[in-house]
Design a protein around this motif. Structure first.
Motif, short mmCIF file in Angstrom:
data_model
loop_
_atom_site.label_atom_id
_atom_site.label_comp_id
_atom_site.label_asym_id
_atom_site.label_seq_id
_atom_site.Cartn_x
_atom_site.Cartn_y
_atom_site.Cartn_z
N GLN A 178 -6.84 4.36 8.67
CA GLN A 178 -6.88 3.42 9.81
C GLN A 178 -8.30 2.91 10.06
OE1 GLN A 178 -5.10 5.61 13.07
NE2 GLN A 178 -3.24 5.96 11.87
N TYR A 179 -9.28 3.83 10.00
CA TYR A 179 -10.66 3.43 10.29
C TYR A 179 -11.25 2.52 9.21
CZ TYR A 179 -11.32 6.40 14.39
OH TYR A 179 -11.24 6.95 15.64
N PHE A 180 -10.88 2.80 7.94
CA PHE A 180 -11.55 2.08 6.85
C PHE A 180 -10.63 1.05 6.17
CE2 PHE A 180 -13.84 6.26 6.97
CZ PHE A 180 -15.04 5.76 7.49
N ALA A 181 -9.45 0.77 6.78
CA ALA A 181 -8.45 -0.09 6.12
C ALA A 181 -9.00 -1.45 5.72
CB ALA A 181 -7.24 -0.27 7.03
N ASP A 182 -9.91 -2.00 6.51
CA ASP A 182 -10.37 -3.35 6.19
C ASP A 182 -11.41 -3.39 5.07
OD1 ASP A 182 -8.67 -4.58 7.87
OD2 ASP A 182 -10.03 -4.52 9.59
N VAL A 183 -11.98 -2.24 4.75
CA VAL A 183 -13.00 -2.29 3.69
C VAL A 183 -12.49 -1.71 2.37
CG1 VAL A 183 -14.92 -2.25 5.33
CG2 VAL A 183 -14.09 -0.07 4.39
N ILE A 184 -11.29 -1.08 2.39
CA ILE A 184 -10.71 -0.57 1.14
C ILE A 184 -9.54 -1.47 0.73
CG2 ILE A 184 -11.43 1.82 1.52
CD1 ILE A 184 -8.56 2.45 2.40
N SER B 223 -3.95 0.87 -4.17
CA SER B 223 -4.93 1.13 -3.10
C SER B 223 -5.57 2.52 -3.22
CB SER B 223 -4.27 0.97 -1.72
OG SER B 223 -3.15 1.83 -1.62
N PHE B 224 -4.84 3.46 -3.80
CA PHE B 224 -5.36 4.82 -4.01
C PHE B 224 -4.91 5.28 -5.40
CE2 PHE B 224 -5.31 4.31 0.48
CZ PHE B 224 -6.41 5.04 0.93
N THR B 225 -5.73 6.09 -6.05
CA THR B 225 -5.28 6.72 -7.31
C THR B 225 -5.29 8.24 -7.13
OG1 THR B 225 -7.50 6.75 -8.26
CG2 THR B 225 -6.12 4.83 -8.76
N MET C 104 -2.24 8.81 2.24
CA MET C 104 -3.14 7.67 2.50
C MET C 104 -2.53 6.36 2.03
SD MET C 104 -6.98 9.11 1.86
CE MET C 104 -7.73 10.28 2.98
N MET C 105 -1.90 6.39 0.85
CA MET C 105 -1.27 5.17 0.37
C MET C 105 -0.14 4.76 1.33
SD MET C 105 0.85 4.27 -3.07
CE MET C 105 2.35 4.96 -2.39
N GLY C 106 0.61 5.76 1.82
CA GLY C 106 1.70 5.47 2.77
C GLY C 106 1.15 4.79 4.02
N GLU C 107 0.02 5.25 4.51
CA GLU C 107 -0.56 4.67 5.71
C GLU C 107 -1.10 3.26 5.43
OE1 GLU C 107 -0.14 5.73 8.51
OE2 GLU C 107 -1.60 4.73 9.81
N TYR C 108 -1.71 3.09 4.26
CA TYR C 108 -2.24 1.78 3.89
C TYR C 108 -1.09 0.74 3.86
CZ TYR C 108 -4.79 -1.85 1.44
OH TYR C 108 -5.38 -3.04 1.11
N LYS C 109 0.05 1.18 3.33
CA LYS C 109 1.23 0.32 3.23
C LYS C 109 1.71 -0.09 4.63
CE LYS C 109 5.72 0.73 0.90
NZ LYS C 109 6.77 1.26 1.72
N ILE D 118 -0.20 -0.28 7.34
CA ILE D 118 -1.20 -1.12 8.00
C ILE D 118 -1.22 -2.53 7.41
CG2 ILE D 118 -3.70 -1.36 8.44
CD1 ILE D 118 -3.88 1.70 8.44
N LYS D 119 -0.93 -2.63 6.11
CA LYS D 119 -1.00 -3.93 5.41
C LYS D 119 0.39 -4.30 4.88
CE LYS D 119 -5.65 -3.96 5.32
NZ LYS D 119 -6.57 -4.99 5.71
#
Ligand code: NAD
Length: 459
Positions: free
Chosen positions: A140-146, A183-185, A167-172, A174-175
């Motif tokens: 959540q904190y770094f979503a815009d830079v990753i 987004s993550f490996t 983390m990938m689940g959360e990125y999905k 948020i975006k």
């Protein structure tokens, strides 16, 4: 943490200054100016992102956990690097590790830049639910830079497949509607992870050793005999001889490296010693590595370290002090535990003729100089332990193509890539006075500098 970013960059640029083939259209004052600019650009990160993650613990207490994402350089592609969950991780360490990632990716022609993350926690002190929250808050904190084309995190010390899936689940979330698999490996295979990722670093570590000490010599023997290099002498002295091997660390990297050595039909290896956080095990006739791998898998990763445990495991070995592995009378020592294991205090007791760095920075700079002067071949972290990031790159590619490779295909691609790097670096190493580490740095800095120059970043 022992990376002296500024001096690595400066020494590499000094070595390149007199190389007429390098940036050959730059001469005299413009050349000096460009080199000075390169020094400034490469020895500092592009961006440092920091935050304090607000976490409500299960007991109800609120804590604020320091977290970082450092983006060192993206001349070669999106930033790439793991997220370390460790109680002593700090900004300087994350900067150094991000810098190392820039160099590592450049060295192996992986089209990524260098990044790294850190979260100041001891994961053993948090419940799974709290770790899930920490992982999600980080995103959540770094979503815009990753993101898949900006900065792609991966696991590091203290984090793993589970955290990357979260983390990938959360990125999905948020975006929504955007590509997220890349987004993550280091994710689980069912979530788009790559087959072979877990074994990639250990396999790469062993392959690097095998290629340097056997395949390369086989191809270049008569040239090596003429070079007069002390490293060539060490390599030729060991060539085609039975080798005694010790491995420090029996986790993800060390256990796979030890198993590769045990199973290798190409070389006559005998793994006489392995160690972990509790002890060193020793058997002069060779340890039964497959049985030890099975034992650790069902004993929270630990080697048998009491007589009862040894009996239960069925392993024939002596139990020695944890650090005895380092000074063991062996030909080859793989370091796959922690940083700064060979240092001023024990460098004179090291008996191995070849040291392979599976861990990051396990040999301090002073010890490195001392051992290199003695003709010890040190295969550095940047060269030897890149298997993880190389297979991460394959994971990222598979996520884009939504096509998945078999384990066999992955290892073939991994070895081809590492062999390509070694075919470039090893002739230089055996043909000039620099250490293998310095040769890797010079080559990486040369590629990065050329790209920066051609991208017009030095005006
Ligand atoms: P891990 O946690 O799976 O294993 C670490 C091993 O080191 C364990 O066997 C542990 O008992 C042992 N150990 C801890 N303290 C020790 C000590 N003082 N003496 C001897 N052994 C000790 O970690 P890993 O993934 O195998 O990574 C090992 C090292 O390699 C780390 O430094 C890591 O940063 C580096 N590395 C890992 C990867 C990767 O893909 N896993 C990639 C590049 C670099």
């Amino acid at each position: 943490m022992q990376y002296q970013t500024r001096s690595i960059v400066q020494e590499s640029l000094d070595a390149l200054m007199d190389d007429e083939m390098f940036l050959s259209d730059l001469k005299d004052a413009p050349r000096k100016k460009a080199f000075s600019s390169l020094g400034a650009v490469l020895s500092t990160p592009n961006k440092i992102h920091k935050s304090f993650l607000r976490i409500v613990l299960e007991k109800g207490e609120i804590v604020r956990i320091p977290a970082f994402r450092v983006q060192h350089n993206n001349a070669m592609g999106p930033y790439k690097g793991g997220i370390r969950f460790h109680e002593s991780v700090n900004e300087e360490e994350v900067i150094n590790l991000a810098f190392l990632m820039t160099l590592k990716n450049s060295l192996h022609d992986v089209p990524f830049g260098g990044g790294k993350g850190g979260v100041v926690v001891n994961p053993r002190e948090f419940t799974p639910k709290e770790l899930n929250l920490i992982s999600k808050k980080y995103v959540q904190y770094f979503a815009d830079v990753i993101g898949p084309d900006k900065d792609i995190p991966a696991p590091d010390m203290g984090s793993g497949e589970r955290e990357m899936d979260w983390m990938m689940g959360e990125y999905k979330n948020i975006k929504p509607g955007q590509p997220y698999r890349g987004s993550f490996t280091g994710k689980s295979v069912i979530n788009g992870g790559s087959l072979g990722r877990r074994e990639a670093t250990g396999k790469g570590v062993y392959f690097t050793f095998r290629y340097t000490m056997s395949d390369f010599i086989q191809k270049q023997k008569s040239w090596l005999e003429k070079t007069g290099s002390p490293y060539a002498k060490t390599a030729l002295d060991l060539y085609e001889k039975p080798l005694k091997v010790a491995v420090q660390g029996f986790g993800n990297v060390g256990s796979v490296t030890a198993l590769e050595a045990y199973q290798c039909k190409h070389l006559q290896n005998k793994v006489v010693s392995v160690s972990d956080r509790h002890c060193t095990l020793y058997n002069e006739d060779g340890l039964d590595i497959p049985t030890l791998v099975k034992y650790t898998a069902s004993n929270q990763g630990d080697l048998p370290h009491t007589d009862d445990m040894l009996k239960e495991s069925g392993i024939q070995a002596d139990i020695l002090h944890r650090d005895e592995v380092l000074t063991m009378d062996v030909d080859v020592l793989f370091l796959a535990a922690l940083e700064e294991q060979i240092h001023n205090g024990n460098k004179e007791e090291i008996k191995a003729s070849v040291i392979v760095e599976g861990a990051n920075a396990p040999v301090t700079a002073d010890a490195d100089d001392y051992l290199n002067e003695k003709g010890v071949i040190i295969i550095p972290d940047i060269l030897a332990n890149a298997g993880g990031v190389i297979v991460s790159y394959f994971e990222w590619l598979q996520g884009r193509e939504t096509q998945f490779y078999s384990e066999e295909q992955i290892y073939k691609k991994l070895y081809d890539k590492m062999q390509g790097t070694m075919e470039t670096i090893l002739p230089k190493y055996f043909g000039d006075p620099h250490s293998l580490r310095q040769n890797c740095y010079i080559h990486s800095v040369m590629k990065l500098s050329t790209v920066l120059y051609k991208q017009g970043k030095l005006f």
